[in-house]
Scaffold this motif. Sequence first.
Motif, PDB file in Angstrom:
ATOM      1  N   GLY A 100       0.809  -1.210   0.000  1.00  0.00           N
ATOM      2  CA  GLY A 100       0.000   0.000   0.000  1.00  0.00           C
ATOM      3  C   GLY A 100       0.846   1.266   0.000  1.00  0.00           C
ATOM      4  O   GLY A 100       2.033   1.254  -0.356  1.00  0.00           O
ATOM      5  N   ASN A 101       0.222   2.358   0.405  1.00  0.00           N
ATOM      6  CA  ASN A 101       0.901   3.659   0.399  1.00  0.00           C
ATOM      7  C   ASN A 101       2.098   3.699   1.342  1.00  0.00           C
ATOM      8  O   ASN A 101       3.097   4.348   1.054  1.00  0.00           O
ATOM      9  CB  ASN A 101      -0.081   4.774   0.764  1.00  0.00           C
ATOM     10  N   ALA A 102       2.001   3.003   2.473  1.00  0.00           N
ATOM     11  CA  ALA A 102       3.133   2.974   3.416  1.00  0.00           C
ATOM     12  C   ALA A 102       4.343   2.295   2.770  1.00  0.00           C
ATOM     13  O   ALA A 102       5.483   2.748   2.938  1.00  0.00           O
ATOM     14  CB  ALA A 102       2.741   2.252   4.694  1.00  0.00           C
ATOM     15  N   GLY A 103       4.120   1.218   2.026  1.00  0.00           N
ATOM     16  CA  GLY A 103       5.217   0.531   1.349  1.00  0.00           C
ATOM     17  C   GLY A 103       5.872   1.391   0.289  1.00  0.00           C
ATOM     18  O   GLY A 103       7.102   1.414   0.159  1.00  0.00           O
ATOM     19  N   VAL A 104       5.050   2.123  -0.474  1.00  0.00           N
ATOM     20  CA  VAL A 104       5.598   3.017  -1.499  1.00  0.00           C
ATOM     21  C   VAL A 104       6.395   4.140  -0.832  1.00  0.00           C
ATOM     22  O   VAL A 104       7.487   4.496  -1.296  1.00  0.00           O
ATOM     23  CB  VAL A 104       4.464   3.588  -2.382  1.00  0.00           C
ATOM     24  N   ALA A 105       5.874   4.680   0.261  1.00  0.00           N
ATOM     25  CA  ALA A 105       6.582   5.746   0.977  1.00  0.00           C
ATOM     26  C   ALA A 105       7.924   5.252   1.511  1.00  0.00           C
ATOM     27  O   ALA A 105       8.939   5.947   1.384  1.00  0.00           O
ATOM     28  CB  ALA A 105       5.717   6.273   2.124  1.00  0.00           C
ATOM     29  N   ILE A 106       7.954   4.057   2.083  1.00  0.00           N
ATOM     30  CA  ILE A 106       9.223   3.510   2.592  1.00  0.00           C
ATOM     31  C   ILE A 106      10.191   3.255   1.440  1.00  0.00           C
ATOM     32  O   ILE A 106      11.393   3.495   1.566  1.00  0.00           O
ATOM     33  CB  ILE A 106       8.968   2.235   3.419  1.00  0.00           C
ATOM     34  N   SER A 107       9.675   2.802   0.301  1.00  0.00           N
ATOM     35  CA  SER A 107      10.527   2.573  -0.870  1.00  0.00           C
ATOM     36  C   SER A 107      11.151   3.884  -1.348  1.00  0.00           C
ATOM     37  O   SER A 107      12.345   3.941  -1.645  1.00  0.00           O
ATOM     38  CB  SER A 107       9.712   1.931  -1.988  1.00  0.00           C
ATOM     39  N   ILE A 108      10.351   4.935  -1.402  1.00  0.00           N
ATOM     40  CA  ILE A 108      10.869   6.245  -1.824  1.00  0.00           C
ATOM     41  C   ILE A 108      11.873   6.773  -0.805  1.00  0.00           C
ATOM     42  O   ILE A 108      12.944   7.271  -1.170  1.00  0.00           O
ATOM     43  CB  ILE A 108       9.709   7.233  -2.039  1.00  0.00           C
ATOM     44  N   LEU A 109      11.546   6.664   0.479  1.00  0.00           N
ATOM     45  CA  LEU A 109      12.474   7.119   1.520  1.00  0.00           C
ATOM     46  C   LEU A 109      13.778   6.320   1.496  1.00  0.00           C
ATOM     47  O   LEU A 109      14.850   6.868   1.780  1.00  0.00           O
ATOM     48  CB  LEU A 109      11.815   7.034   2.896  1.00  0.00           C
ATOM     49  N   SER A 110      13.690   5.036   1.167  1.00  0.00           N
ATOM     50  CA  SER A 110      14.909   4.223   1.060  1.00  0.00           C
ATOM     51  C   SER A 110      15.783   4.712  -0.085  1.00  0.00           C
ATOM     52  O   SER A 110      17.012   4.692   0.012  1.00  0.00           O
ATOM     53  CB  SER A 110      14.550   2.753   0.855  1.00  0.00           C
ATOM     54  N   GLY A 111      15.172   5.160  -1.169  1.00  0.00           N
ATOM     55  CA  GLY A 111      15.937   5.735  -2.274  1.00  0.00           C
ATOM     56  C   GLY A 111      16.646   7.011  -1.849  1.00  0.00           C
ATOM     57  O   GLY A 111      17.818   7.225  -2.168  1.00  0.00           O
ATOM     58  N   PHE A 112      15.925   7.871  -1.107  1.00  0.00           N
ATOM     59  CA  PHE A 112      16.557   9.083  -0.588  1.00  0.00           C
ATOM     60  C   PHE A 112      17.654   8.745   0.425  1.00  0.00           C
ATOM     61  O   PHE A 112      18.688   9.414   0.475  1.00  0.00           O
ATOM     62  CB  PHE A 112      15.524  10.004   0.060  1.00  0.00           C
ATOM     63  N   ALA A 113      17.435   7.706   1.221  1.00  0.00           N
ATOM     64  CA  ALA A 113      18.451   7.293   2.197  1.00  0.00           C
ATOM     65  C   ALA A 113      19.710   6.818   1.481  1.00  0.00           C
ATOM     66  O   ALA A 113      20.823   7.121   1.916  1.00  0.00           O
ATOM     67  CB  ALA A 113      17.902   6.187   3.102  1.00  0.00           C
ATOM     68  N   LEU A 114      19.544   6.094   0.386  1.00  0.00           N
ATOM     69  CA  LEU A 114      20.708   5.639  -0.383  1.00  0.00           C
ATOM     70  C   LEU A 114      21.488   6.834  -0.917  1.00  0.00           C
ATOM     71  O   LEU A 114      22.723   6.852  -0.878  1.00  0.00           O
ATOM     72  CB  LEU A 114      20.266   4.721  -1.525  1.00  0.00           C
ATOM     73  N   LEU A 115      20.776   7.832  -1.395  1.00  0.00           N
ATOM     74  CA  LEU A 115      21.422   9.062  -1.850  1.00  0.00           C
ATOM     75  C   LEU A 115      22.163   9.736  -0.689  1.00  0.00           C
ATOM     76  O   LEU A 115      23.307  10.165  -0.832  1.00  0.00           O
ATOM     77  CB  LEU A 115      20.374  10.003  -2.448  1.00  0.00           C
ATOM     78  N   PHE A 116      21.509   9.797   0.481  1.00  0.00           N
ATOM     79  CA  PHE A 116      22.141  10.392   1.659  1.00  0.00           C
ATOM     80  C   PHE A 116      23.397   9.616   2.055  1.00  0.00           C
ATOM     81  O   PHE A 116      24.438  10.218   2.354  1.00  0.00           O
ATOM     82  CB  PHE A 116      21.164  10.439   2.837  1.00  0.00           C
ATOM     83  N   PHE A 117      23.320   8.276   2.065  1.00  0.00           N
ATOM     84  CA  PHE A 117      24.485   7.474   2.449  1.00  0.00           C
ATOM     85  C   PHE A 117      25.644   7.684   1.487  1.00  0.00           C
ATOM     86  O   PHE A 117      26.802   7.749   1.900  1.00  0.00           O
ATOM     87  CB  PHE A 117      24.130   5.988   2.503  1.00  0.00           C
ATOM     88  N   SER A 118      25.346   7.810   0.217  1.00  0.00           N
ATOM     89  CA  SER A 118      26.403   8.041  -0.769  1.00  0.00           C
ATOM     90  C   SER A 118      27.081   9.392  -0.535  1.00  0.00           C
ATOM     91  O   SER A 118      28.313   9.477  -0.483  1.00  0.00           O
ATOM     92  CB  SER A 118      25.838   8.005  -2.184  1.00  0.00           C
ATOM     93  N   LEU A 119      26.267  10.437  -0.395  1.00  0.00           N
ATOM     94  CA  LEU A 119      26.834  11.774  -0.219  1.00  0.00           C
ATOM     95  C   LEU A 119      27.527  11.930   1.140  1.00  0.00           C
ATOM     96  O   LEU A 119      28.610  12.498   1.213  1.00  0.00           O
ATOM     97  CB  LEU A 119      25.747  12.829  -0.383  1.00  0.00           C
ATOM     98  N   SER A 120      26.907  11.411   2.206  1.00  0.00           N
ATOM     99  CA  SER A 120      27.538  11.551   3.519  1.00  0.00           C
ATOM    100  C   SER A 120      28.797  10.707   3.621  1.00  0.00           C
ATOM    101  O   SER A 120      29.749  11.092   4.300  1.00  0.00           O
ATOM    102  CB  SER A 120      26.553  11.184   4.635  1.00  0.00           C
ATOM    103  N   GLY A 121      28.828   9.564   2.952  1.00  0.00           N
ATOM    104  CA  GLY A 121      30.049   8.753   2.945  1.00  0.00           C
ATOM    105  C   GLY A 121      31.193   9.476   2.261  1.00  0.00           C
ATOM    106  O   GLY A 121      32.332   9.477   2.749  1.00  0.00           O
ATOM    107  N   ILE A 122      30.894  10.127   1.143  1.00  0.00           N
ATOM    108  CA  ILE A 122      31.929  10.918   0.457  1.00  0.00           C
ATOM    109  C   ILE A 122      32.362  12.082   1.342  1.00  0.00           C
ATOM    110  O   ILE A 122      33.553  12.370   1.461  1.00  0.00           O
ATOM    111  CB  ILE A 122      31.404  11.422  -0.907  1.00  0.00           C
ATOM    112  N   TRP A 123      31.386  12.742   1.983  1.00  0.00           N
ATOM    113  CA  TRP A 123      31.685  13.871   2.870  1.00  0.00           C
ATOM    114  C   TRP A 123      32.601  13.429   4.018  1.00  0.00           C
ATOM    115  O   TRP A 123      33.589  14.099   4.329  1.00  0.00           O
ATOM    116  CB  TRP A 123      30.389  14.454   3.410  1.00  0.00           C
TER     117      TRP A 123
END
Length: 144
Positions: A100-123
């Motif tokens: 449902g909507n909660a699963g889609v929201a977690i999937s989208i947030l996981s994509g943003f988290a992956l972006l955050f982990f990439s950028l913060s790891g480089i930082w």
Amino acid sequence: MRKWHRWLSLFFGVFMLFIAATGLLSHWAALWPENGAFVPEAQAHGEMEAAPNVPAEVAAPAQPEFVCPEGWRCSPPGPTTGPRAWVGFFHHLHSGEEFGNAGVAISILSGFALLFFSLSGIWMYVRMWTDRGRRGAKDRWFWK
């Protein structure tokens, strides 16, 4: 930054592992041969005689002709058996739609988290590298 990186990874790491596994399963099922056996493409569609070691039902399956009604945009029905029949289900798990909507929201947030982990790891890497220069470290690498 390290604290955020660490705590967010504990939560989103589980979801990212799930998304990666369902993505792999989705591709595995889509790449699985249509008939369940690896036979040449021309042989699978009945354009050449079946080899003696391949059963006739595998070599040339009898499928009814698909006719799309006029004015519709449609595709032939998918397979009903084997791993290819699961492609849609794996895709819905992968995107979170199955929950449902909660699963889609977690999937989208996981994509943003992956972006955050990439950028913060480089930082964090850049910060450690520049701190190494300020300390006057004689080692070639900062992690030694």
